[in-house]
Design a protein around this motif. Structure first.
Motif, PDB file in Angstrom:
ATOM      1  N   UNK A  31     -30.694  -4.064  49.275  1.00  0.00           N
ATOM      2  CA  UNK A  31     -29.837  -4.407  48.135  1.00  0.00           C
ATOM      3  C   UNK A  31     -28.388  -4.677  48.529  1.00  0.00           C
ATOM      4  N   UNK A  32     -28.077  -4.660  49.823  1.00  0.00           N
ATOM      5  CA  UNK A  32     -26.680  -4.708  50.233  1.00  0.00           C
ATOM      6  C   UNK A  32     -25.930  -5.948  49.767  1.00  0.00           C
ATOM      7  N   UNK A  33     -26.608  -7.061  49.553  1.00  0.00           N
ATOM      8  CA  UNK A  33     -25.926  -8.264  49.070  1.00  0.00           C
ATOM      9  C   UNK A  33     -25.649  -8.210  47.572  1.00  0.00           C
ATOM     10  N   UNK A  34     -26.363  -7.338  46.855  1.00  0.00           N
ATOM     11  CA  UNK A  34     -26.202  -7.238  45.410  1.00  0.00           C
ATOM     12  C   UNK A  34     -25.357  -6.045  44.979  1.00  0.00           C
ATOM     13  N   UNK A  35     -25.220  -5.053  45.850  1.00  0.00           N
ATOM     14  CA  UNK A  35     -24.466  -3.840  45.517  1.00  0.00           C
ATOM     15  C   UNK A  35     -22.973  -4.119  45.606  1.00  0.00           C
ATOM     16  N   UNK A  36     -22.228  -3.528  44.675  1.00  0.00           N
ATOM     17  CA  UNK A  36     -20.774  -3.649  44.675  1.00  0.00           C
ATOM     18  C   UNK A  36     -20.225  -2.988  45.940  1.00  0.00           C
ATOM     19  N   UNK A  37     -19.583  -3.778  46.796  1.00  0.00           N
ATOM     20  CA  UNK A  37     -19.194  -3.300  48.128  1.00  0.00           C
ATOM     21  C   UNK A  37     -17.916  -2.478  48.139  1.00  0.00           C
ATOM     22  N   UNK A  40     -24.780  -2.708  40.301  1.00  0.00           N
ATOM     23  CA  UNK A  40     -25.481  -3.971  40.462  1.00  0.00           C
ATOM     24  C   UNK A  40     -25.620  -4.580  39.068  1.00  0.00           C
ATOM     25  N   UNK A  41     -25.769  -5.898  38.976  1.00  0.00           N
ATOM     26  CA  UNK A  41     -25.835  -6.543  37.662  1.00  0.00           C
ATOM     27  C   UNK A  41     -27.020  -6.062  36.830  1.00  0.00           C
ATOM     28  N   UNK A  42     -26.822  -5.969  35.532  1.00  0.00           N
ATOM     29  CA  UNK A  42     -27.878  -5.519  34.608  1.00  0.00           C
ATOM     30  C   UNK A  42     -29.097  -6.420  34.643  1.00  0.00           C
ATOM     31  N   UNK A  60     -28.410   2.557  39.647  1.00  0.00           N
ATOM     32  CA  UNK A  60     -27.307   1.666  40.011  1.00  0.00           C
ATOM     33  C   UNK A  60     -26.956   0.707  38.879  1.00  0.00           C
ATOM     34  N   UNK A  61     -27.941   0.321  38.084  1.00  0.00           N
ATOM     35  CA  UNK A  61     -27.663  -0.501  36.899  1.00  0.00           C
ATOM     36  C   UNK A  61     -26.876   0.298  35.870  1.00  0.00           C
ATOM     37  N   UNK A  62     -27.253   1.553  35.678  1.00  0.00           N
ATOM     38  CA  UNK A  62     -26.517   2.421  34.757  1.00  0.00           C
ATOM     39  C   UNK A  62     -25.062   2.552  35.212  1.00  0.00           C
TER      40      UNK A  62
END
Length: 119
Positions: free
Chosen positions: A71-77, A111-113, A105-107
């Motif tokens: 998920x590293x490309x989608x997670x807020x860095x 990461x985007x909903x 992570x969505x909560x």
């Protein structure tokens, strides 16, 4: 996962616990702390001895690390993450654990909903 992506020191853990925000579901608790000193996320893991023996605990840690790697490309860095596993995780396989982690992570809005983990 590379070493600079990990949180190991007790000082860092305590800082995140004290100043971070927490989000949870039945399987995981995730602490988020905004960190502007590095340009990638860092991950700390905590799996209690109450969850199981060393084999079980290490397996859960591998699941979480692999999920973050995928998920590293989608997670807020811009955040540091601490993931604490709860007892129900020990009965889950990798895909169930990953989808539960995505849910938390969505909560947390990390990461985007509308994110879908399907390839």
């Amino acid at each position: 996962m590379k070493k600079d992506y990990r949180i190991k020191s007790n000082k860092d853990f305590q800082l995140i616990f004290k100043n971070g925000r927490s989000f949870a579901n039945r399987q995981f608790i995730v602490y988020l702390y905004e960190n502007n000193s590095v340009n990638h996320f860092r991950l700390g893991l905590s799996v209690s001895k109450k969850i199981g023996n060393a084999v079980t605990r290490n397996q859960i840690k591998r699941y979480v690390r692999q999920a973050f790697l995928e998920l590293q490309n989608d997670i807020d860095a811009k955040y540091d993450y601490i993931v604490i596993a709860r007892k129900p995780v020990r009965d889950m396989n990798y895909h169930q654990a990953k989808s539960s982690l995505i849910h938390v992570l969505k909560i947390a809005k990390a990461i985007p909903r509308n994110f879908s983990s399907n390839p």
